[in-house]
Design a protein around this motif. Structure first.
Motif, mmCIF file in Angstrom:
data_model
loop_
_atom_site.group_PDB
_atom_site.id
_atom_site.type_symbol
_atom_site.label_atom_id
_atom_site.label_comp_id
_atom_site.label_asym_id
_atom_site.label_seq_id
_atom_site.Cartn_x
_atom_site.Cartn_y
_atom_site.Cartn_z
ATOM 1 N N GLY A 63 0.819 -1.216 0.000
ATOM 2 C CA GLY A 63 0.000 0.000 0.000
ATOM 3 C C GLY A 63 0.844 1.254 0.000
ATOM 4 N N ASP A 64 1.925 1.262 0.756
ATOM 5 C CA ASP A 64 2.822 2.426 0.741
ATOM 6 C C ASP A 64 3.455 2.622 -0.617
ATOM 7 O OD1 ASP A 64 2.291 3.038 3.364
ATOM 8 O OD2 ASP A 64 4.025 1.939 4.154
ATOM 9 N N LYS A 65 3.811 1.539 -1.277
ATOM 10 C CA LYS A 65 4.406 1.645 -2.614
ATOM 11 C C LYS A 65 3.355 2.135 -3.627
ATOM 12 C CE LYS A 65 8.489 0.113 -1.664
ATOM 13 N NZ LYS A 65 9.656 0.942 -1.738
ATOM 14 N N LYS A 67 0.900 4.119 -3.143
ATOM 15 C CA LYS A 67 0.570 5.537 -2.940
ATOM 16 C C LYS A 67 1.376 6.421 -3.881
ATOM 17 C CE LYS A 67 -0.497 5.408 1.972
ATOM 18 N NZ LYS A 67 -0.036 5.857 3.284
ATOM 19 N N ARG A 68 2.561 5.979 -4.183
ATOM 20 C CA ARG A 68 3.472 6.779 -4.999
ATOM 21 C C ARG A 68 3.321 6.548 -6.500
ATOM 22 N NH1 ARG A 68 6.684 4.711 -0.799
ATOM 23 N NH2 ARG A 68 6.937 6.244 0.829
#
Length: 72
Positions: A63-65, A67-68
């Protein structure tokens, strides 16, 4: 198992099989089956919980990846 052996010993030695022996063997068999079912349930439940927590860490990382990532 030894209780069942006791009943077989009574049969082969031509002694009467007492009702209490049969009930005792039945109770031990039921308890062992219920115990096996319970232990299998707890093992599957713990396996599911462990897989969920391992997957949760990976989902947060992915999920963090994501976002970008540009969506257009």
């Amino acid at each position: 198992m030894l209780l069942l052996l006791r009943i077989f010993q009574n049969i082969f030695e031509h002694r009467p099989v007492v009702r209490s022996d049969v009930i005792l063997v039945f109770v031990v068999a039921v308890v062992s089956v219920v115990g096996k079912i319970y232990c299998a349930y707890k093992a599957d439940y713990n396996k599911y919980i462990a897989a969920y927590y391992i997957g949760a860490d990976n989902r947060l990382y992915i999920g963090d990846k994501l976002k970008r990532v540009h969506m257009g």
